[in-house]
Motif scaffolding. Structure first.
Motif, PDB file in Angstrom:
ATOM      1  N   LEU A   1       0.787  -1.286   0.002  1.00 27.88           N
ATOM      2  CA  LEU A   1       0.202  -0.067   0.015  1.00 27.88           C
ATOM      3  C   LEU A   1       0.790   1.287   0.010  1.00 27.88           C
ATOM      4  O   LEU A   1       0.497   2.064  -0.763  1.00 27.88           O
ATOM      5  N   ALA A   2       1.819   1.258   0.713  1.00 32.38           N
ATOM      6  CA  ALA A   2       2.763   2.407   0.925  1.00 32.38           C
ATOM      7  C   ALA A   2       3.291   2.815  -0.496  1.00 32.38           C
ATOM      8  O   ALA A   2       3.484   3.725  -1.069  1.00 32.38           O
ATOM      9  N   GLY A   3       4.085   1.577  -1.053  1.00 31.95           N
ATOM     10  CA  GLY A   3       4.668   1.838  -2.476  1.00 31.95           C
ATOM     11  C   GLY A   3       3.635   2.114  -3.684  1.00 31.95           C
ATOM     12  O   GLY A   3       3.924   3.199  -4.261  1.00 31.95           O
ATOM     13  N   ILE A   4       2.461   1.474  -3.702  1.00 35.03           N
ATOM     14  CA  ILE A   4       1.583   2.081  -4.632  1.00 35.03           C
ATOM     15  C   ILE A   4       1.123   3.354  -4.383  1.00 35.03           C
ATOM     16  O   ILE A   4       0.790   4.199  -5.262  1.00 35.03           O
ATOM     17  N   GLY A   5       1.015   3.681  -3.072  1.00 35.07           N
ATOM     18  CA  GLY A   5       0.404   5.237  -2.678  1.00 35.07           C
ATOM     19  C   GLY A   5       1.216   6.192  -3.004  1.00 35.07           C
ATOM     20  O   GLY A   5       0.746   7.294  -3.498  1.00 35.07           O
ATOM     21  N   MET A   6       2.569   5.845  -2.860  1.00 32.31           N
ATOM     22  CA  MET A   6       3.650   6.856  -3.273  1.00 32.31           C
ATOM     23  C   MET A   6       3.797   7.083  -4.663  1.00 32.31           C
ATOM     24  O   MET A   6       3.919   8.098  -5.217  1.00 32.31           O
ATOM     25  N   LEU A   7       3.491   6.190  -5.467  1.00 32.09           N
ATOM     26  CA  LEU A   7       3.522   6.076  -7.112  1.00 32.09           C
ATOM     27  C   LEU A   7       2.204   6.671  -7.495  1.00 32.09           C
ATOM     28  O   LEU A   7       2.270   7.486  -8.448  1.00 32.09           O
ATOM     29  N   ARG A   8       1.149   6.491  -7.041  1.00 33.77           N
ATOM     30  CA  ARG A   8      -0.234   7.108  -7.533  1.00 33.77           C
ATOM     31  C   ARG A   8      -0.470   8.330  -6.880  1.00 33.77           C
ATOM     32  O   ARG A   8      -1.229   9.335  -7.467  1.00 33.77           O
ATOM     33  N   LEU A   9      -0.199   8.782  -5.547  1.00 34.79           N
ATOM     34  CA  LEU A   9      -1.163   9.635  -4.863  1.00 34.79           C
ATOM     35  C   LEU A   9      -0.242  10.949  -4.923  1.00 34.79           C
ATOM     36  O   LEU A   9      -0.428  12.109  -4.932  1.00 34.79           O
ATOM     37  N   LEU A  10       1.093  10.487  -4.691  1.00 37.34           N
ATOM     38  CA  LEU A  10       2.108  11.854  -4.660  1.00 37.34           C
ATOM     39  C   LEU A  10       2.539  12.135  -5.937  1.00 37.34           C
ATOM     40  O   LEU A  10       2.674  11.296  -6.945  1.00 37.34           O
ATOM     41  N   PRO A  11       2.619  13.442  -6.260  1.00 37.24           N
ATOM     42  CA  PRO A  11       3.351  13.665  -7.543  1.00 37.24           C
ATOM     43  C   PRO A  11       4.609  13.245  -7.890  1.00 37.24           C
ATOM     44  O   PRO A  11       5.418  13.255  -7.085  1.00 37.24           O
TER      45      PRO A  11
END
Length: 118
Positions: A43-53
């Motif tokens: 979740l952290a890896g996907i969140g960093m790639l998808r949610l943060l610019p």
């Protein structure tokens, strides 16, 4: 050339982490801890790639950290599956561990195939 060296280095480190996770005998407290770690890293890896610019051209650190989280999460998932199969099917002992070890190299194989195609 340097990217290939880093990919091979991460492959060796990933297999080393996998071996350290599968080396011990599975017990009741091991599965929830490893399962929660796999879910959180994914979740952290996907969140960093998808949610943060993502500004990979200026600062690739965020992308590299996210990909490392996903990689360690994948290695943990392979170890979790191998440990679960070992605890459920005691007669097939070496094969789940060997298959999981080969499975840890699947993203690396995909990376090399993508580099050859593109």
């Amino acid at each position: 050339m340097i990217v290939t060296i880093f990919a091979i280095l991460f492959g060796v480190v990933g297999v080393g982490v996998y071996v350290s996770l599968v080396r011990r005998m599975p017990n009741r407290s091991f599965f929830p801890l490893l399962g929660a770690g796999v879910v959180l890293l994914g979740l952290a890896g996907i969140g960093m790639l998808r949610l943060l610019p993502v500004d990979a051209s200026e600062n690739p650190t965020r992308v590299i950290v996210a990909l490392m989280m996903l990689w360690i999460g994948w290695v943990g998932l392979m170890a979790l599956i191998a440990q679960m199969l070992n605890s459920r099917m005691a007669g097939a002992h070496p094969w789940p561990v060997v298959a999981g070890g080969i499975g840890t190299l699947a993203p690396l194989l995909g990376f090399f195939i993508a580099r050859m195609v593109v």
